[in-house]
Design a protein around this motif. Sequence first.
Motif, mmCIF file in Angstrom:
data_model
loop_
_atom_site.group_PDB
_atom_site.id
_atom_site.type_symbol
_atom_site.label_atom_id
_atom_site.label_comp_id
_atom_site.label_asym_id
_atom_site.label_seq_id
_atom_site.Cartn_x
_atom_site.Cartn_y
_atom_site.Cartn_z
ATOM 1 N N VAL A 143 -36.261 28.710 12.152
ATOM 2 C CA VAL A 143 -35.013 29.294 12.582
ATOM 3 C C VAL A 143 -33.902 28.252 12.512
ATOM 4 C CG1 VAL A 143 -35.490 28.793 15.031
ATOM 5 C CG2 VAL A 143 -33.878 30.618 14.422
ATOM 6 N N GLN A 144 -32.725 28.693 12.091
ATOM 7 C CA GLN A 144 -31.571 27.795 12.071
ATOM 8 C C GLN A 144 -30.775 27.994 13.346
ATOM 9 O OE1 GLN A 144 -29.396 28.404 8.418
ATOM 10 N NE2 GLN A 144 -30.784 27.089 7.270
ATOM 11 N N LEU A 145 -30.316 26.888 13.915
ATOM 12 C CA LEU A 145 -29.660 26.931 15.214
ATOM 13 C C LEU A 145 -28.281 26.289 15.144
ATOM 14 C CD1 LEU A 145 -32.711 25.765 17.346
ATOM 15 C CD2 LEU A 145 -31.952 28.112 16.970
ATOM 16 N N GLN A 146 -27.355 26.868 15.879
ATOM 17 C CA GLN A 146 -25.993 26.347 15.955
ATOM 18 C C GLN A 146 -25.567 26.323 17.414
ATOM 19 O OE1 GLN A 146 -23.981 25.509 13.211
ATOM 20 N NE2 GLN A 146 -22.344 24.836 14.566
ATOM 21 N N ALA A 147 -25.394 25.109 17.953
ATOM 22 C CA ALA A 147 -24.983 24.957 19.343
ATOM 23 C C ALA A 147 -23.468 24.828 19.428
ATOM 24 C CB ALA A 147 -25.643 23.726 19.950
ATOM 25 N N ALA B 188 -28.860 31.703 16.699
ATOM 26 C CA ALA B 188 -30.034 31.511 15.855
ATOM 27 C C ALA B 188 -30.010 32.460 14.669
ATOM 28 C CB ALA B 188 -31.300 31.727 16.665
ATOM 29 N N SER B 189 -30.623 32.002 13.577
ATOM 30 C CA SER B 189 -30.734 32.850 12.393
ATOM 31 C C SER B 189 -31.974 32.444 11.612
ATOM 32 C CB SER B 189 -29.494 32.714 11.516
ATOM 33 O OG SER B 189 -29.358 31.391 11.053
ATOM 34 N N LYS B 190 -32.366 33.272 10.694
ATOM 35 C CA LYS B 190 -33.396 33.018 9.691
ATOM 36 C C LYS B 190 -34.847 33.080 10.149
ATOM 37 C CE LYS B 190 -31.044 31.139 5.868
ATOM 38 N NZ LYS B 190 -31.083 30.183 4.774
#
Length: 123
Positions: free
Chosen positions: A1-5, A23-25
């Motif tokens: 999963v790709q995360l962006q804070a 979160a994505s993917k």
Amino acid sequence: VQLQASGGGLVQAGGSLRLSCAASKRPFSSSVMGWFRQAPGKEREFVAAIDWSAKGTDYSDSVKGRFTISRDNAKNTMTLQMNSLKPEDTAVYYCAARKYSGIYYVAREYSDWGQGTLVTVSS
């Protein structure tokens, strides 16, 4: 999963901030999620974690009673509400994810990491 804070910033002691992690993917709903932080010159430390169902959460002793972790599986997001902030909370905060159930407290047990967001608490 790709995360962006996101959501970090400068706040006075006693103030509040709300961090978010998008979160994505990978199916977010099947991931265990956590927040860690790293202050200058210190090791990355556990802050809070939440299981996939959001029924299980845990916190480090240093933030218990002041921080609240939550998640919205429909929106693929996790948040960390931080209240009564102290100067010692100053750090880069990272969100992390891993597969399977449970609560995990060690950074190396997480497979996916966001880029970090800086929280600075002034006295």
